[in-house]
Design a protein around this motif. Structure first.
Motif, PDB file in Angstrom:
ATOM      1  N   LYS A   1      34.200  -2.285  33.772  1.00  8.63           N
ATOM      2  CA  LYS A   1      33.754  -1.667  35.029  1.00  8.63           C
ATOM      3  C   LYS A   1      33.648  -0.155  34.845  1.00  8.63           C
ATOM      4  O   LYS A   1      34.360   0.438  34.035  1.00  8.63           O
ATOM      5  CB  LYS A   1      34.723  -1.995  36.161  1.00  8.63           C
TER       6      LYS A   1
ATOM      7  N   GLU B   1      30.299   6.605  43.495  1.00  2.12           N
ATOM      8  CA  GLU B   1      29.464   5.463  43.838  1.00  2.12           C
ATOM      9  C   GLU B   1      30.272   4.187  43.625  1.00  2.12           C
ATOM     10  O   GLU B   1      31.266   4.186  42.902  1.00  2.12           O
ATOM     11  CB  GLU B   1      28.195   5.412  42.976  1.00  2.12           C
ATOM     12  N   GLU B   2      29.839   3.119  44.267  1.00  2.00           N
ATOM     13  CA  GLU B   2      30.511   1.841  44.059  1.00  2.00           C
ATOM     14  C   GLU B   2      30.413   1.446  42.596  1.00  2.00           C
ATOM     15  O   GLU B   2      29.341   1.527  41.989  1.00  2.00           O
ATOM     16  CB  GLU B   2      29.868   0.764  44.935  1.00  2.00           C
ATOM     17  N   ARG B   3      31.527   1.047  42.029  1.00  4.05           N
ATOM     18  CA  ARG B   3      31.558   0.762  40.602  1.00  4.05           C
ATOM     19  C   ARG B   3      30.711  -0.462  40.259  1.00  4.05           C
ATOM     20  O   ARG B   3      30.521  -1.365  41.079  1.00  4.05           O
ATOM     21  CB  ARG B   3      32.992   0.541  40.132  1.00  4.05           C
ATOM     22  N   CYS B   4      30.211  -0.475  39.034  1.00  2.00           N
ATOM     23  CA  CYS B   4      29.493  -1.627  38.494  1.00  2.00           C
ATOM     24  C   CYS B   4      30.454  -2.372  37.571  1.00  2.00           C
ATOM     25  O   CYS B   4      31.163  -1.749  36.774  1.00  2.00           O
ATOM     26  CB  CYS B   4      28.259  -1.172  37.711  1.00  2.00           C
ATOM     27  N   LYS B   5      30.483  -3.697  37.675  1.00  2.00           N
ATOM     28  CA  LYS B   5      31.379  -4.492  36.849  1.00  2.00           C
ATOM     29  C   LYS B   5      30.630  -5.672  36.246  1.00  2.00           C
ATOM     30  O   LYS B   5      29.847  -6.336  36.936  1.00  2.00           O
ATOM     31  CB  LYS B   5      32.565  -5.013  37.677  1.00  2.00           C
TER      32      LYS B   5
ATOM     33  N   ASN C   1      41.099   1.419  40.116  1.00  2.00           N
ATOM     34  CA  ASN C   1      40.141   2.451  39.714  1.00  2.00           C
ATOM     35  C   ASN C   1      40.774   3.506  38.817  1.00  2.00           C
ATOM     36  O   ASN C   1      40.069   4.385  38.311  1.00  2.00           O
ATOM     37  CB  ASN C   1      39.538   3.138  40.940  1.00  2.00           C
TER      38      ASN C   1
ATOM     39  N   TRP D   1      22.984   6.976  33.784  1.00  2.00           N
ATOM     40  CA  TRP D   1      23.811   8.138  33.415  1.00  2.00           C
ATOM     41  C   TRP D   1      23.384   8.701  32.059  1.00  2.00           C
ATOM     42  O   TRP D   1      23.121   7.941  31.119  1.00  2.00           O
ATOM     43  CB  TRP D   1      25.278   7.731  33.368  1.00  2.00           C
TER      44      TRP D   1
ATOM     45  N   PHE E   1      23.593   3.017  36.250  1.00  2.00           N
ATOM     46  CA  PHE E   1      23.544   4.270  37.011  1.00  2.00           C
ATOM     47  C   PHE E   1      22.545   5.262  36.421  1.00  2.00           C
ATOM     48  O   PHE E   1      22.383   6.354  36.967  1.00  2.00           O
ATOM     49  CB  PHE E   1      24.937   4.917  37.038  1.00  2.00           C
TER      50      PHE E   1
ATOM     51  N   LEU F   1      35.799   7.790  42.841  1.00  2.18           N
ATOM     52  CA  LEU F   1      34.484   7.337  42.424  1.00  2.18           C
ATOM     53  C   LEU F   1      33.453   7.853  43.416  1.00  2.18           C
ATOM     54  O   LEU F   1      33.675   7.832  44.621  1.00  2.18           O
ATOM     55  CB  LEU F   1      34.425   5.809  42.367  1.00  2.18           C
TER      56      LEU F   1
ATOM     57  N   PHE G   1      31.319  10.326  33.913  1.00  2.00           N
ATOM     58  CA  PHE G   1      31.312   8.866  33.994  1.00  2.00           C
ATOM     59  C   PHE G   1      32.533   8.280  33.297  1.00  2.00           C
ATOM     60  O   PHE G   1      32.893   8.690  32.198  1.00  2.00           O
ATOM     61  CB  PHE G   1      30.046   8.297  33.348  1.00  2.00           C
TER      62      PHE G   1
ATOM     63  N   ALA H   1      31.909   3.820  36.746  1.00  2.00           N
ATOM     64  CA  ALA H   1      31.244   4.556  37.827  1.00  2.00           C
ATOM     65  C   ALA H   1      31.349   6.047  37.541  1.00  2.00           C
ATOM     66  O   ALA H   1      32.225   6.478  36.769  1.00  2.00           O
ATOM     67  CB  ALA H   1      31.892   4.247  39.179  1.00  2.00           C
TER      68      ALA H   1
END
Length: 248
Positions: free
Chosen positions: A14, A27-31, A234, A56, A54, A25, A4, A16
């Motif tokens: 942000k 998965e689509e990143r979280c921000k 990214n 994680w 996620f 990545l 991660f 992922a």
């Protein structure tokens, strides 16, 4: 292998999971928005939210927009709250994430490591400089592929000001500059950095790299090759995950 990555920026946090074999990545990143004020506790809560999104439970690499020594201690905090200075970020963030293994490094250094492995700097020798344009200007300097950490070249003086106060993306927005006007400022900054370091390659990163066609063709008189970052915004997430995997 997946690790991660979290990228703490002046405007957003942000993250992922990252596939380290491909530098992508998974998965689509979280921000989430960077809190105001961006104190250590408030930012740590933002990191927890991103990682928790996620579910994680493994190692986490985290970037920071300032000088980071020994993978832990924050020494500068130009675009976040000054309370970060001398904070043990590795201990704070590890505790906030419930004891997960945490690695912390400078944000531009993370982006640079990713670009050198998977992006525009791949297989490039000599002197390479990645510059990230966003809330400030970050820098990552490489000599024959080896990182010279924590250069922070956005704080070089340009026309009596920190360069990032004149040529960052935030400066473009704050002063309502056209692409042509901003490209002129970036050109002056690149010329100054080129005079000091004589790189063979400039990699232009940060969110503005997605719009490289609007300003890179307007930059003239620079001897080094100038290219946009391939991992774009990214890169910091990928580089953070790479460093966490190396530490683990």
């Amino acid at each position: 292998m997946q690790i991660f990555g979290v990228d703490i920026g002046g405007s957003g946090i942000k993250g992922a999971p990252v596939d380290l074999d491909r530098g992508e990545l998974t998965e689509e990143r979280c921000k989430v928005l960077t809190p105001r004020p961006a104190t250590p506790d408030a930012v740590a809560d933002g990191v927890k939210e991103v990682v928790g999104h996620f579910g994680w439970t493994g190692p986490v690499g985290i970037t920071f927009p300032g000088v980071v020594t020994d993978g832990a201690t924050i020494r500068t905090a130009a675009n976040v709250d000054k309370a970060w200075i001398d904070t043990d970020a590795r201990a704070l963030l590890g505790e906030r994430l419930g004891g997960l293994p945490v690695t912390v490094l400078n944000d531009a250094d993370a982006a640079g490591v990713a670009e050198m492995q998977f992006g525009a700097g791949r297989d490039r020798r000599g002197t390479v400089l990645l510059l990230t344009f966003g809330t400030g200007i970050g820098s990552a300097l490489f000599a024959d592929g080896e990182l010279v950490a924590n250069t922070e070249l956005g704080h070089l003086e340009l026309n009596g000001h920190d360069a990032e106060k004149r040529a960052s993306t935030k400066a473009k927005e704050d002063h309502e500059l056209t692409w042509e006007q901003w490209a002129h400022r970036v050109q002056k900054y690149l010329a100054h950095v080129e005079m000091l370091f004589s790189p063979e390659l400039f990699i232009i990163g940060g969110g503005v790299s997605r719009k490289a066609d609007k300003f890179l063709p307007l930059i003239e008189g620079i001897k080094a090759e100038i290219v946009p970052a391939q991992l774009q915004n990214n890169a910091g997430i990928v580089g953070a995950a790479m460093r966490a995997a190396k530490s683990a």
